[in-house]
Design a protein around this motif. Sequence first.
Motif, mmCIF file in Angstrom:
data_model
loop_
_atom_site.group_PDB
_atom_site.id
_atom_site.type_symbol
_atom_site.label_atom_id
_atom_site.label_comp_id
_atom_site.label_asym_id
_atom_site.label_seq_id
_atom_site.Cartn_x
_atom_site.Cartn_y
_atom_site.Cartn_z
ATOM 1 N N ARG A 26 0.798 -1.203 0.000
ATOM 2 C CA ARG A 26 0.000 0.000 0.000
ATOM 3 C C ARG A 26 0.836 1.262 0.000
ATOM 4 O O ARG A 26 1.886 1.315 0.585
ATOM 5 C CB ARG A 26 -0.897 0.072 1.233
ATOM 6 C CG ARG A 26 -1.870 -1.018 1.337
ATOM 7 C CD ARG A 26 -2.668 -0.782 2.579
ATOM 8 N NE ARG A 26 -3.143 -2.059 3.033
ATOM 9 C CZ ARG A 26 -3.523 -2.280 4.255
ATOM 10 N NH1 ARG A 26 -3.480 -1.319 5.145
ATOM 11 N NH2 ARG A 26 -3.959 -3.461 4.604
ATOM 12 N N THR A 109 -8.603 -5.258 -2.789
ATOM 13 C CA THR A 109 -9.114 -3.957 -2.361
ATOM 14 C C THR A 109 -10.640 -3.946 -2.255
ATOM 15 O O THR A 109 -11.201 -3.382 -1.313
ATOM 16 C CB THR A 109 -8.647 -2.847 -3.317
ATOM 17 O OG1 THR A 109 -8.968 -3.209 -4.662
ATOM 18 C CG2 THR A 109 -7.149 -2.631 -3.194
ATOM 19 N N HIS A 113 -12.901 -3.262 0.952
ATOM 20 C CA HIS A 113 -13.795 -2.104 0.927
ATOM 21 C C HIS A 113 -15.244 -2.493 1.230
ATOM 22 O O HIS A 113 -15.943 -1.782 1.965
ATOM 23 C CB HIS A 113 -13.731 -1.432 -0.441
ATOM 24 C CG HIS A 113 -14.583 -0.204 -0.557
ATOM 25 N ND1 HIS A 113 -14.152 1.039 -0.154
ATOM 26 C CD2 HIS A 113 -15.858 -0.037 -1.000
ATOM 27 C CE1 HIS A 113 -15.113 1.925 -0.355
ATOM 28 N NE2 HIS A 113 -16.159 1.303 -0.872
ATOM 29 N N GLU A 280 -4.873 3.772 -1.960
ATOM 30 C CA GLU A 280 -3.813 2.770 -2.103
ATOM 31 C C GLU A 280 -3.327 2.709 -3.537
ATOM 32 O O GLU A 280 -4.098 2.865 -4.481
ATOM 33 C CB GLU A 280 -4.372 1.410 -1.669
ATOM 34 C CG GLU A 280 -3.399 0.264 -1.690
ATOM 35 C CD GLU A 280 -4.030 -1.007 -1.139
ATOM 36 O OE1 GLU A 280 -3.544 -2.085 -1.471
ATOM 37 O OE2 GLU A 280 -5.021 -0.911 -0.371
ATOM 38 N N TYR A 306 -6.441 2.582 -6.155
ATOM 39 C CA TYR A 306 -7.781 2.340 -5.625
ATOM 40 C C TYR A 306 -8.194 3.546 -4.786
ATOM 41 O O TYR A 306 -7.428 4.036 -3.960
ATOM 42 C CB TYR A 306 -7.768 1.067 -4.773
ATOM 43 C CG TYR A 306 -8.688 1.053 -3.589
ATOM 44 C CD1 TYR A 306 -10.067 0.944 -3.737
ATOM 45 C CD2 TYR A 306 -8.179 1.130 -2.290
ATOM 46 C CE1 TYR A 306 -10.916 0.929 -2.622
ATOM 47 C CE2 TYR A 306 -9.011 1.104 -1.178
ATOM 48 C CZ TYR A 306 -10.375 1.008 -1.345
ATOM 49 O OH TYR A 306 -11.203 0.995 -0.262
#
Length: 311
Positions: A26, A109, A113, A280, A306
């Motif tokens: 990240r 991701t 999320h 990220e 992202y």
Amino acid sequence: MNQMQRILSARRLSHSIIPQSCFLHRRWFATSETDASSPPLMLRRPQKIQTLEDKASNKSRSTASTTSSLNEQELAKFSAIADTWWHSEGPFKPLHLMNPTRLAFIRSTLCRHFSKDPSSARPFEGLRLIDVGCGGGLLSEPLARMGATVTGIDAVDKNVKIARLHADMDPMTSKIEYQCTTAEKLVDEGRTFDAVLALEVIEHVANPAEFCNSLSALTIPNGATILSTINRSMRAYASAIVAAEYILQWLPKGTHEWSSFLTTEELTMILQRASIDVKEMAGFVYNPITGRWLLSDDISVNFIAYGTKKE
């Protein structure tokens, strides 16, 4: 311009489609506003493949539209090689090789999320995703197999026809909604999605800021947006243009223009102004020994970002 903070702790991630952990390398970014103005880059966007055009005519739900974010010269360029979308040794070989690694980042991701189980065979069940610039469907199909309700759009009609034909060969992908249209057109129609993806597209559009505004408008509040592109660096010029197009001949000459690339800072700023906070980033690095792409902290050439849509 915002200064990117240093990379936090990263875990090794296999380039398999189903990673064991949904945490990746990240880079985190500050989300405060900035007064710096982004350079007036004129970018273009690649589109991709198609074949068997006549057979697919009735199947492709096409609504061709043009918008100012498109570059007609780019569309013509990629329409000319549309036949080769699913030829793993053809002009789109780099995307075929990179696809498992791109999907690993997306899976990681989006599972994080949306609080999904990354070990599930269909972690995207219940999510509505759109693949902007879908080409022949290289990304749309695996997303559908992971359970997502997928819409794939492309401004090149040939690409959409090829994508439709190929998707219809598998019951798991036959329900993908393919349209020959643009992000701007769907915004006008009031369409929104849980996650919006535009991979290897922004470097080929005429107006990156306008394009990102459209991606943001398609994303629901607190939804996810994922983009990948090539950094405007000398390393990128050497590898993505000189090596890939002229030495290794992975891509047709003239596929990319270095001046059309965006730096990571520029992309972060453009997205921030479009109400998307970049959370990220990860780089893609090619291993010539194994012939595979790996996720890396090195974002100096190929990278993926992202972000989340502000509520």
